[in-house]
Design an enzyme around this catalytic site. Structure first.
Site, PDB file in Angstrom:
ATOM      1  N   GLY A 293       0.826  -1.210   0.000  1.00  0.00           N
ATOM      2  CA  GLY A 293       0.000   0.000   0.000  1.00  0.00           C
ATOM      3  C   GLY A 293       0.853   1.250   0.000  1.00  0.00           C
ATOM      4  O   GLY A 293       1.916   1.280   0.623  1.00  0.00           O
TER       5      GLY A 293
ATOM      6  N   ALA B  20      23.622  -7.242  21.970  1.00  0.00           N
ATOM      7  CA  ALA B  20      23.074  -8.012  23.105  1.00  0.00           C
ATOM      8  C   ALA B  20      21.859  -7.283  23.653  1.00  0.00           C
ATOM      9  O   ALA B  20      21.749  -7.044  24.856  1.00  0.00           O
ATOM     10  CB  ALA B  20      24.138  -8.217  24.173  1.00  0.00           C
TER      11      ALA B  20
ATOM     12  N   VAL C 189      17.388  -7.081  23.358  1.00  0.00           N
ATOM     13  CA  VAL C 189      16.321  -8.058  23.624  1.00  0.00           C
ATOM     14  C   VAL C 189      16.377  -9.202  22.610  1.00  0.00           C
ATOM     15  O   VAL C 189      16.407 -10.397  22.985  1.00  0.00           O
ATOM     16  CB  VAL C 189      14.945  -7.354  23.547  1.00  0.00           C
ATOM     17  CG1 VAL C 189      13.832  -8.357  23.760  1.00  0.00           C
ATOM     18  CG2 VAL C 189      14.870  -6.226  24.555  1.00  0.00           C
TER      19      VAL C 189
ATOM     20  N   VAL D 255      31.563  -3.939  16.559  1.00  0.00           N
ATOM     21  CA  VAL D 255      31.951  -4.695  15.367  1.00  0.00           C
ATOM     22  C   VAL D 255      32.337  -3.730  14.256  1.00  0.00           C
ATOM     23  O   VAL D 255      31.620  -2.774  13.959  1.00  0.00           O
ATOM     24  CB  VAL D 255      30.792  -5.608  14.927  1.00  0.00           C
ATOM     25  CG1 VAL D 255      31.100  -6.247  13.570  1.00  0.00           C
ATOM     26  CG2 VAL D 255      30.548  -6.686  15.977  1.00  0.00           C
TER      27      VAL D 255
ATOM     28  N   ALA E  58      21.727  -8.421  15.129  1.00  0.00           N
ATOM     29  CA  ALA E  58      20.531  -8.039  15.917  1.00  0.00           C
ATOM     30  C   ALA E  58      20.787  -6.671  16.551  1.00  0.00           C
ATOM     31  O   ALA E  58      20.852  -6.538  17.768  1.00  0.00           O
ATOM     32  CB  ALA E  58      20.245  -9.098  16.982  1.00  0.00           C
ATOM     33  N   VAL E  59      20.964  -5.664  15.674  1.00  0.00           N
ATOM     34  CA  VAL E  59      21.355  -4.340  16.178  1.00  0.00           C
ATOM     35  C   VAL E  59      20.184  -3.365  16.195  1.00  0.00           C
ATOM     36  O   VAL E  59      20.379  -2.155  16.170  1.00  0.00           O
ATOM     37  CB  VAL E  59      22.535  -3.759  15.358  1.00  0.00           C
ATOM     38  CG1 VAL E  59      23.795  -4.573  15.587  1.00  0.00           C
ATOM     39  CG2 VAL E  59      22.208  -3.689  13.870  1.00  0.00           C
TER      40      VAL E  59
ATOM     41  N   ASP F  33       5.167   0.018  15.515  1.00  0.00           N
ATOM     42  CA  ASP F  33       6.617   0.233  15.384  1.00  0.00           C
ATOM     43  C   ASP F  33       6.947   1.417  14.482  1.00  0.00           C
ATOM     44  O   ASP F  33       8.080   1.910  14.493  1.00  0.00           O
ATOM     45  CB  ASP F  33       7.281  -1.025  14.778  1.00  0.00           C
ATOM     46  CG  ASP F  33       7.486  -2.132  15.796  1.00  0.00           C
ATOM     47  OD1 ASP F  33       6.950  -2.032  16.914  1.00  0.00           O
ATOM     48  OD2 ASP F  33       8.182  -3.118  15.466  1.00  0.00           O
TER      49      ASP F  33
ATOM     50  N   HIS G 225      -0.678 -18.848  48.398  1.00  0.00           N
ATOM     51  CA  HIS G 225       0.568 -19.493  48.800  1.00  0.00           C
ATOM     52  C   HIS G 225       0.539 -20.959  48.400  1.00  0.00           C
ATOM     53  O   HIS G 225      -0.473 -21.614  48.604  1.00  0.00           O
ATOM     54  CB  HIS G 225       0.754 -19.396  50.323  1.00  0.00           C
ATOM     55  CG  HIS G 225       1.965 -20.132  50.805  1.00  0.00           C
ATOM     56  ND1 HIS G 225       3.227 -19.636  50.630  1.00  0.00           N
ATOM     57  CD2 HIS G 225       2.092 -21.335  51.419  1.00  0.00           C
ATOM     58  CE1 HIS G 225       4.105 -20.501  51.133  1.00  0.00           C
ATOM     59  NE2 HIS G 225       3.440 -21.542  51.621  1.00  0.00           N
TER      60      HIS G 225
END
Ligand code: FAD
Ligand code: AMP
Length: 479
Positions: free
Chosen positions: A122, A189, A191, A245, A277-278, A320, A452
């Site tokens: 779209g 490093a 999530v 890196v 995974a950055v 996101d 409990h």
């Protein structure tokens, strides 16, 4: 099929498909456009979350944790596993089956709510028109009274480690390897890096994570992050912080050589597979034509106000694609809010009470402010912590690692943040979310009765600990 709708949603991830369903519940006609296809080229709804994110990663985390526990945890229960083997293809097939079933569930929801699910890419044109370009190149124009943009995010690429084939992969590739690599490198490093690193480590890979930042899990509470780092390292995850890196060299048939730099100098890491995974960036490329005039902010996020309205009348953006944490439930909450506002209601999202979870073992979960954030804003607070080692249920479950920390306002006692490292932290944090939504004080939690033995008692005790009254903590008393 009509070409004009009350609401057109672009993106069928947890932000978009939830927005479309809520619109339909409120009596609005809705279409949801999405371009995601499975490996066979068939359109599938659910976006990143269902197809390459939350769900497949949790399926593999569950399977790999079971495998690790059977190998390393069963003996303590008097259970001796004589022989066990890993059928990775079956593990992957189980994950794929779960994804397929949930995807067909969304299709059923679309049908039962009368939502048109339109396949293709779209693009927003002026005046809330949307052009859909299908995989075969054909196009269709649709228009809406309102448009909700929910095109999600894509992995950030690293020029030092370009993704290629099965060897250097992003998170999607790392959820589908066909064999367990001997050595896995993970760049980042955060999530996603920790979750995927945990999966392959449990399945037998030697996993090294290279993290550019000096501080581990900078967004989490310091007490929790420090305790988690110790536990992860003890599990065998080789986490190297302050390690940036610089380049990679990949010679087929040989190792992938990762060059990185830390305070001590230049280093090289040899691995068989590499996961990049950055982080993720908003999927706003080509989402609107220049003539449409959609305003983007820093980093390509669609610019929105508190209620997710863009600069264009009748056009909203959620998930996101916009500011805030990149979490499925945050996007869904925004989708519901926007649908309800379109229908004339006065909904809002409480951004102060959105939980974050890292599904490692043990899990990390938090909601609200960290100690560091409270200090920075000059808010006086009380802190109460309680270790799972002192919880009967945690002991019985072989889950005594970790702690609960409750932060409350020193003046009003209102709960400002809850931080958990421990088994089922992802479930326990829901209680803290409810407490914060209802404006609870730590005394409210302390005066509530918890069953409990449960892990929840640790939340109760941490709330009591804030005022020095935890029952199961040995604190020297003055007479
Ligand atoms: P997405 O889920 O990205 O969906 C957007 C959809 O829009 C996609 O289908 C995309 O193909 C489609 N699209 C994009 N552009 C267009 C266009 N122009 N036209 C048509 N369609 C388009 N979050 C959690 O809360 N919990 C977790 O446990 C978790 N685990 C994760 C694990 C991994 C490995 C990854 C990668 C992410 C994880 N996330 C998790 C993050 C979560 O997946 C995202 O926050 C969530 O998917 C965002 O939802 P969304 O609807 O905004 O976008
Ligand atoms: P998240 O945003 O939680 O997915 O985490 C991504 C992580 O990758 C962050 O902690 C970044 O600091 C880290 N990162 C980004 N670039 C590099 C790099 N070149 N080398 C190592 N780590 C990196």
């Amino acid at each position: 099929m009509s070409d004009s709708y009350d609401v057109i949603v672009i993106g069928a991830g947890p932000a978009g498909y939830v927005a479309a369903i809520r619109c339909a519940q409120l009596g609005l006609s809705a279409a949801c456009i999405d371009d995601w296809c499975d490996t066979a080229g068939n359109p599938v709804p659910g976006g990143t979350c269902l197809n390459a994110g939350c769900i497949p990663s949790k399926a593999l985390l569950e399977s790999s944790e079971l495998y690790a526990r059977m190998q390393h945890g069963a003996n303590a229960h008097g259970l001796h596993v004589e022989s066990m083997s890993l059928d990775l293809a079956a593990m992957m097939a189980r994950k794929d089956h779960i994804v397929r079933e949930l995807g067909s569930g969304i299709v059923t929801l679309f049908k039962s709510n009368g939502i048109d699910w339109l396949h293709g890419r779209g693009q927003l044109l002026p005046n809330r028109q949307v052009r859909i370009t299908r995989a075969d190149g054909t196009q269709q124009l649709v228009s809406g009274q309102y448009v909700i943009l929910a095109s999600g995010s894509v992995p950030v690429e690293l020029s030092a480690a370009p993704v290629q084939g099965e060897r250097i992969v992003d998170s999607r590739g790392a959820l589908a390897w066909s064999a367990v690599p001997s050595r896995v490198g993970v760049i980042g490093a955060g999530v996603i890096g920790l979750e995927l690193g945990s999966v392959w480590s449990r399945l037998g890979s030697a996993v090294t994570l290279l993290e550019a930042q000096e501080s581990f899990l900078a967004m989490a509470d310091r007490t929790i992050a420090a305790a988690a780092l110790k536990l992860y390292r003890a599990q065998g995850l080789d986490i190297r912080t302050g390690a940036r890196v610089l380049s990679t060299q990949d010679e087929e048939g040989a190792a992938i050589r990762v060059a990185y730099q830390d305070a001590a100098g230049d280093h090289e890491l040899a691995v068989d597979r590499l996961i990049v995974a950055v982080g993720r960036r908003p999927g706003s490329d080509g989402l609107a034509t220049a003539e449409a005039g959609l305003l983007l902010g820093e980093g390509g996020f669609v610019h929105v106000g508190e209620h997710c309205a863009t600069n264009l009348p009748g056009v909203f953006a959620v998930g996101d694609l916009v500011r805030g944490p990149m979490l499925a439930h945050k996007g869904s909450a925004e989708g519901v809010m926007v649908a309800e506002r379109i229908a004339g209601q006065h909904s809002s999202v409480n951004y102060d009470a959105i939980p974050s979870v890292i599904y490692t073992h043990p899990e990390i979960a938090w909601v609200g402010k960290t100690e560091a954030a409270l200090r920075q804003s000059g808010i006086e607070f009380r802190s109460g912590t309680f270790p799972f080692a002192a919880s009967g249920r945690a002991r019985a479950m072989q889950a005594s690692d970790g702690l609960v920390k409750v932060l409350s306002d020193a003046r009003t006692d209102r709960v400002l943040g809850v931080h958990i490292l421990g088994a089922q932290a992802s479930e326990l944090i829901g209680q803290a979310v409810l407490a914060m939504e209802f404006g609870a004080s730590s005394e409210d939690i302390a005066r509530s009765v918890f069953a409990h033995p449960t892990l929840s008692e640790a939340l109760h005790e941490a709330a009591l600990a804030g005022s020095g009254h935890a029952i199961h903590l040995a604190v020297p008393r003055q007479r």
